[in-house]
Scaffold this motif. Structure first.
Motif: not given
Length: 124
Positions: A17-44
């Motif tokens: 609810x406080x995320x500027x990144x999520x609101x700025x990219x909402x219509x750009x269909x981003x992938x989302x990570x909220x932890x280091x483990x999720x980030x690593x999984x995306x990079x893999x």
């Protein structure tokens, strides 16, 4: 193995609810990570044109987090990186990296300018 390629990955360490990144990219269909483990999984599994990292405004580790994320990006990706946190007086402390510049640039930006920075790096 051919990995899926996407334009945008948002790594946000801020409540949704406080995320500027999520609101700025909402219509750009981003992938989302909220932890280091999720980030690593995306990079893999995937490759990205741009990674946007949103740091906690109360943290003093913006540069360290940006460097850590940059080091995790596979070298063959050629990904750009924006890392930011909300600073005092509604100004964003922003670090920007592009492979062509090969170094981080430090910028101060207004929150409404974040989307423009993102779109600039996504546009060929």
């Amino acid at each position: 193995m051919q990995l899926s390629q996407y334009d945008l990955l948002v790594f946000s360490l801020v409540a949704e609810e406080k995320s500027l990144a999520r609101s700025a990219t909402a219509t750009l269909n981003p992938r989302l990570a909220t932890s280091s483990d999720e980030l690593s999984a995306h990079f893999e599994a995937e490759r990205f044109k741009l990674i946007v990292v949103e740091c906690d405004p109360d943290s003093n580790e913006l540069a360290q987090i940006a460097i850590n994320v940059h080091r995790r990006i596979p070298p063959e990706d050629g990904s750009s990186l924006i890392a930011f946190k909300a600073g005092p007086d509604s100004v964003l402390d922003l670090l920007r990296y592009t492979p062509s510049a090969s170094a981080f640039a430090f910028l101060a930006a207004q929150p409404h300018q974040l989307r423009a920075h993102i779109l600039e790096l996504l546009t060929p």
